[in-house]
Design a protein around this motif. Structure first.
Motif, PDB file in Angstrom:
ATOM      1  N   PRO B  54     -42.071 -37.065 -28.937  1.00  0.00           N
ATOM      2  CA  PRO B  54     -41.932 -38.227 -28.061  1.00  0.00           C
ATOM      3  C   PRO B  54     -43.274 -38.860 -28.266  1.00  0.00           C
ATOM      4  CG  PRO B  54     -41.030 -36.205 -27.060  1.00  0.00           C
ATOM      5  CD  PRO B  54     -41.662 -35.781 -28.223  1.00  0.00           C
ATOM      6  N   GLU B  55     -43.096 -40.301 -27.674  1.00  0.00           N
ATOM      7  CA  GLU B  55     -44.118 -41.054 -27.861  1.00  0.00           C
ATOM      8  C   GLU B  55     -44.835 -41.025 -26.429  1.00  0.00           C
ATOM      9  OE1 GLU B  55     -43.114 -45.083 -28.678  1.00  0.00           O
ATOM     10  OE2 GLU B  55     -42.833 -44.411 -30.872  1.00  0.00           O
ATOM     11  N   VAL B  56     -46.130 -41.133 -26.529  1.00  0.00           N
ATOM     12  CA  VAL B  56     -47.064 -41.220 -25.267  1.00  0.00           C
ATOM     13  C   VAL B  56     -47.787 -42.555 -25.435  1.00  0.00           C
ATOM     14  CG1 VAL B  56     -48.690 -40.026 -23.806  1.00  0.00           C
ATOM     15  CG2 VAL B  56     -47.147 -38.515 -25.035  1.00  0.00           C
ATOM     16  N   ALA B  57     -47.792 -43.307 -24.493  1.00  0.00           N
ATOM     17  CA  ALA B  57     -48.707 -44.521 -24.377  1.00  0.00           C
ATOM     18  C   ALA B  57     -50.150 -44.340 -24.367  1.00  0.00           C
ATOM     19  CB  ALA B  57     -48.275 -45.738 -23.188  1.00  0.00           C
ATOM     20  N   ALA B  58     -50.766 -44.722 -25.343  1.00  0.00           N
ATOM     21  CA  ALA B  58     -52.353 -44.664 -25.262  1.00  0.00           C
ATOM     22  C   ALA B  58     -52.954 -45.152 -24.320  1.00  0.00           C
ATOM     23  CB  ALA B  58     -52.917 -44.887 -26.943  1.00  0.00           C
TER      24      ALA B  58
END
Lengths: 178, 231
Positions: B54-58
């Motif tokens: 899953p993506e995680v906002a940087a």
């Protein structure tokens, strides 16, 4: 027009020194790469350092990307994973105990595009492994766990972990090649 | 009983070899093309799994750091850029006589015509595999710090990147980046000490280049730089 084509254009433009394309590339891919890196380096400051190293590598080597060998996001994700694993091993040479439980089945669908077929095949073959074998492969590949860390967490000798890994890899290989 | 090499390669890609095994296997990559192929296979098999995370906002501040780190003023590393190096091609034709160059793909990039630098020492190297015909031609101009690379017969290495190294005198190999896939390319801000015997080499590395800063894969092409003209 598929999103994959656009990423190829951005990566090629980045290879030509286009700062705007690089910024756009980062905007579109940073969440994916940060997620991948955090799975291996849950300590935020280390993950951010790894992100910086990965994107600097991507900037420097974008001209080396070859579209015939895979999608841009897979190329970039592999760079990010390699950077993260390398930093994890150097920071924890003797392994470390994870605090949080690993959500090994939390996965989202991969993007549609050239990688979709390869991903479907891999997921099918992973599905044919025993649950324990699947978790072992995922723990190593996505979480960056070393043999030592796996042995400690699962409570088995490293020799056992090694033969389990080999069995899982052999089955994956046979399934994917067949 | 010896381990199946495919399993060792698989563990190498998974990252589960211990430090000693990892070192030994990385060394074998320098001399064993079958090991290199096994690693490429495993990378291609497993890499799609990365797309399921899953993506995680940087964090917002991170881009500013990356932007700053890659600005030419801050980044002293030589950086590859695409270039249609017509002057390099002309130089290559002079030096190699009747060598047939691979036709370059049609490009929409503007053609950058570079007048040959004059008045400064120029060097050239023909990189080949042992006993083979040239795979790459490299020219270097000390005055401008510009190196041009013209591939003429480079074999692609699936699942790997080809990395370029400068070996000056007795120094350890120093990376100058990944070889672009098609066409000529140029590298600027490169400092090569022309007083030393310099070799240029190409090694096969994991995607994205060597993670260690030294060659970790087999050297497939190399050649010595020789002076072409002096001021």
């Amino acid at each position: 027009m598929s999103g994959e084509t656009t990423l190829v254009d951005l990566l090629l433009a980045t290879g030509g020194g286009d700062r705007a394309a690089y910024a756009d590339l980062y905007a579109r891919t940073s969440a994916k790469l940060f997620g991948i890196i955090l799975r291996i380096l849950p300590e935020r400051s280390m993950a951010e350092d790894a992100m910086q190293d990965a994107y600097v590598k991507i900037w420097r080597n974008a001209a080396g990307y070859d579209a015939s060998r895979g999608s841009p996001i897979t190329w970039m994700a592999t760079i990010a994973r390699n950077v993260a694993i390398d930093q994890h091993r150097r920071a924890h040479p003797a392994g470390r105990q994870r605090d949080e439980s690993i959500e090994l089945d939390t996965m989202v669908d991969g993007n549609a595009g050239p990688s979709a077929e390869a991903l479907t095949a891999l997921q099918t073959c992973l599905g044919r492994l025993d649950a324990d074998q699947r978790k072992l492969v995922v723990a190593a590949y996505l979480h960056g766990e070393s043999r030592e860390e796996l042995a400690e967490r699962l409570g088995h000798p490293m020799g056992t972990i090694k033969s389990w890994l080999h069995r899982s890899l052999a089955r994956l290989k046979a399934c994917l090649n067949g | 009983m010896a381990d199946d090499p495919a399993m060792i390669a698989g563990e190498y890609v998974l990252g589960t070899l211990d430090a000693a095994e990892h070192r030994a296997f990385a060394r074998s990559l320098m001399t064993d093309p079958s090991a290199v192929a096994l690693v490429a296979d495993w990378q291609q098999r497993l890499a799609p799994l990365l797309l399921t995370v899953p993506e995680v906002a940087a964090p917002a501040a991170l881009w500013a750091r990356i932007d700053a780190a890659t600005r030419p003023a801050n980044d002293n590393q030589p950086v590859w850029r695409w270039q249609v190096a017509t002057a390099a091609a002309a130089l290559v034709a002079v030096v190699t006589g009747g060598l047939a160059l691979r036709p370059r793909p049609a490009s929409q990039a503007p053609i950058v015509v570079q007048a040959p630098e004059s008045g400064f020492a120029q060097q050239i190297a023909a990189l080949s595999s042992e006993g083979g015909s040239p795979a790459l031609l490299v020219t270097y101009d000390a005055g401008s710090g510009r190196m041009r690379v013209v591939p003429v017969n480079v074999s692609p290495k699936p699942g790997h990147s080809l990395e370029l190294w400068v070996i000056a005198g007795k120094a350890a190999p120093k990376s100058i980046g990944l070889l672009p896939k098609e066409g000529a390319a140029a590298l600027s801000h490169l400092k090569v000490d022309l007083a030393l015997d310099t070799t240029i080499a190409v090694s096969v590395e994991p995607i994205g280049g060597s993670p260690t800063g030294s060659p970790t894969g087999p050297v497939v092409y190399s050649g010595k730089m020789i002076a072409l003209s002096k001021s």
